[in-house]
Write a protein that holds these residues in place. Structure first.
Motif, PDB file in Angstrom:
ATOM      1  N   LEU A 124       0.826  -1.209   0.000  1.00 55.94           N
ATOM      2  CA  LEU A 124       0.000   0.000   0.000  1.00 55.94           C
ATOM      3  C   LEU A 124       0.860   1.259   0.000  1.00 55.94           C
ATOM      4  CD1 LEU A 124      -2.782  -1.062   2.543  1.00 55.94           C
ATOM      5  CD2 LEU A 124      -2.943  -0.979   0.048  1.00 55.94           C
ATOM      6  N   GLY A 172      -4.118   0.783  -5.141  1.00 60.42           N
ATOM      7  CA  GLY A 172      -4.074   0.822  -3.686  1.00 60.42           C
ATOM      8  C   GLY A 172      -5.421   0.488  -3.070  1.00 60.42           C
ATOM      9  N   PHE A 198      -6.312  -2.738  -0.775  1.00 60.24           N
ATOM     10  CA  PHE A 198      -6.805  -2.534   0.577  1.00 60.24           C
ATOM     11  C   PHE A 198      -8.037  -3.394   0.832  1.00 60.24           C
ATOM     12  CE2 PHE A 198      -9.366  -0.457   3.826  1.00 60.24           C
ATOM     13  CZ  PHE A 198      -8.437  -0.325   4.843  1.00 60.24           C
ATOM     14  N   HIS A 220      -2.166   0.352   7.903  1.00 58.35           N
ATOM     15  CA  HIS A 220      -2.811   0.224   6.596  1.00 58.35           C
ATOM     16  C   HIS A 220      -3.717   1.420   6.311  1.00 58.35           C
ATOM     17  CE1 HIS A 220      -1.936  -4.005   7.923  1.00 58.35           C
ATOM     18  NE2 HIS A 220      -1.247  -3.920   6.796  1.00 58.35           N
TER      19      HIS A 220
END
Length: 585
Positions: free
Chosen positions: A321, A333, A337, A352
């Motif tokens: 990420l 990204g 995620f 994160h």
DNA sequence: CTAGGGTTAG
């Protein structure tokens, strides 16, 4: 272990000796929990009467694999318990924080070996009770080198380096490689990287042979310092002395080369490793990420998946990420995620979320970044707010900046970085009154900003420059060199970026001569002292500011040198008037 | 049986 496992699959060994040896190898192998357990079942089913050695093997296996209940059961059912079995049980109890039970067992032992005393010392060290550990150490009548090393390590891990050094000094010639490694790691943990390296030089002078462990610690020190040539020397030493490059040492090499900007060397090590683990893949992914190669990081991740050898973990996704974030890969990204939880079952942690807020904010999606903070399942910390603040700055959104800063001040009113950032935001909006207020609040709260610090390795010596510190022997020369250079840089088109004049509001009172940011001094020093075609590598503890970033582009062009700056968050490779980050950082 | 080693968001 592989051999044992194959033997085990092909044919069930029947004799006691083989079974015991198998158990012992299972105790050493972290992945062997299943194999060890089925071995235990076979032993029970076979009707074989377990002897003391086998029982101790079983006990130790369960202890090392963290199955304390089973270890205790085996121990309780043992008719005879020798010193070795008791020691193993004490170590197991201590490893699970049951120090009191360990002590009880220790006190009940009529016959204690050196290992018993050492194990007990370690139990107290693990618990962080250094004075009890020291009491055991002091009353140990059979002290050996392990006793001293265990106690020294206890002090190091507790951050009491002074105590560690005192014992270390008293050991004299009794020190072995473990003793030295312990001290080196101790300094590493205190972030005294230069000291760690000089300890290694002392170790060599005393003719103690460095081991793989020594090299791992040293490479970590070199990685932090950006000491490329010292680390290369260590790599050469590893090869010429035929040290075994296992996954840990290999990973240390990969990480070291990446952190020194030598991508190809890192990849060479990676490809040459006969066996890898998730650490190695993580290093590759985050390594590409910090160099700004987002697509390569994704490629590495895909390859890791394809080989299906290792399950990605939380750290893999932090690397992935942040790689997307540094390269502005917004869609990718977001996709990763969501996949991380949906496909891999990994619950996102604050790191994160931090990556996502940074990714969205930097890409100009301030609104989305804000909503991310709102939906977060964890309370945002300073890093998350900091990313958001940066996003506000990009958008020149002062109102949002103020709100975010307020949140940050609530979390840590002593962190001067927050004030500097808000002050800069005001300054770019020419709100000088607010700049002044900001400065006053900062002084009132006695907040301190971490001083900028840059280092560069020249002829195997790491030189450190802290902003405002003129103590370096060459400082005067560097400054006149920089002043002369600035004239030429301007003729090439460089214009100072005044928006961050107040970058260091504390520095304002200082002499104009020491106003240069540390990275500029380090780069100038590199240009003065090195004549080769090798790139200049500078490591900085904070982010580079816009002005230094501009100036470095022109310096790279003017001197026709590649200048690599590793700042707090990523790499900048300056070549011929441009930077690899394409001004996205 | 007891001592020393690796990846992690700004």
């Amino acid at each position: 272990m592989g051999l044992y496992r194959r033997m085990f699959c092909q044919k069930i060994p029947r004799d006691r000796e083989t079974l015991t040896r198998l158990l012992r190898s299972c105790a050493r192998d972290v992945t062997s929990i299943g194999v060890g357990e089925s071995l235990h079942c076979r032993i029970l089913k076979s009707g074989l009467v377990a002897d003391l050695f086998m029982q101790t093997g079983l006990l130790d296996f369960y202890a090392k694999r963290g199955v304390l209940v089973s270890a205790e059961k085996v121990f309780e059912e043992m008719p005879d318990r020798d010193v070795v079995a008791c020691n193993a049980m004490i170590a197991a109890l201590g490893g699970h924080g049951r120090t009191e039970d360990a002590r009880k067992l220790f006190d009940e032992m009529s016959l204690k070996s050196s290992a018993s005393w050492n194990t007990m010392t370690t139990c107290y060290c693990k618990q962080g009770d250094l004075s009890l550990a020291r009491a055991i150490f002091d009353s140990n009548p059979v002290k050996d080198v392990v006793s001293w090393n265990a106690m020294i390590d206890g002090y190091c891990k507790a951050g009491q380096l002074g105590m560690a050094e005192e014992l270390f000094g008293r050991m004299g010639s009794a020190r072995n490689s473990v003793t030295w490694n312990t001290m080196i790691t101790g300094h590493l943990q205190q972030r005294e990287f230069g000291v760690a390296i000089s300890l290694f030089r002392e170790m060599q002078m005393e003719d103690v042979k460095p081991t793989e462990v020594t090299m791992v610690s040293l490479l970590s020190a070199c990685a932090h310092l950006g000491a490329l040539s010292t680390g290369k020397w260590i790599h050469a030493y590893i090869c010429s002395h035929h040290l075994n490059v296992d996954v840990v040492l290999g990973n240390a090499l990969i990480d070291f080369y990446f952190k020194c900007g030598s991508i190809d060397a890192a990849l060479d090590v990676f490809h040459s490793m006969p066996s890898k683990n998730v650490f190695c893949w993580n290093s590759i992914i985050s390594g590409f990420g910090m160099q700004g190669y987002g697509h390569k990081a994704i490629q590495a991740f895909t390859e890791m998946e394809k080989q299906n050898a290792f399950k990605p973990d939380g750290i893999t996704f932090v690397g992935l990420l942040s790689a997307c974030s540094h390269s502005g890969l917004v869609a990718e990204g977001k996709r990763y995620f969501y996949r991380m939880r949906a496909v891999y079952g990994i619950v996102p942690q604050i790191e994160h979320y931090g990556c996502m807020v940074d990714l969205l904010g930097r890409a100009g999606l301030l609104r989305e970044a804000l909503s991310f903070v709102e939906i977060m399942e964890v309370r945002p910390n300073c890093v998350v707010w900091g990313s958001l603040l940066r996003a506000c700055k990009i958008h020149n959104n002062i109102e949002a900046s103020e709100q975010v800063t307020e949140q940050m001040m609530r979390l840590d009113p002593r962190d001067g970085g927050n004030y500097v950032f808000l002050s800069n935001a005001y300054a770019s909006a020419r709100r000088w009154g607010d700049v002044e207020v900001c400065r006053r609040v900062m002084t009132a709260n006695r907040a301190r900003k971490v001083p900028g610090c840059s280092s560069i390795e020249v002829d195997n010596v790491v030189h450190e420059f802290v902003v405002g510190d003129a103590s370096h022997a060459e400082f005067g020369n560097i400054c006149s060199f920089l002043a002369e250079m600035e004239v030429e840089l301007r003729s090439l088109g460089y214009r100072p970026v005044t928006a961050c004049v107040l970058h260091d509001i504390e520095e304002e009172e200082k002499e104009k001569a020491v106003m240069y940011h540390s990275e500029r001094i380090a780069i100038a020093f590199g240009l003065m002292r090195t004549r080769s075609t090798e790139p200049i590598l500078v490591v900085k503890n904070l982010r580079v500011c816009v002005d230094c970033h501009e100036a470095t582009k022109f310096m790279a062009k003017m001197f026709q040198r590649e200048i690599i700056v590793r700042d707090r968050s990523r790499f900048h490779h300056f070549r011929d008037g441009a930077c690899s980050c394409r001004d996205y950082w």
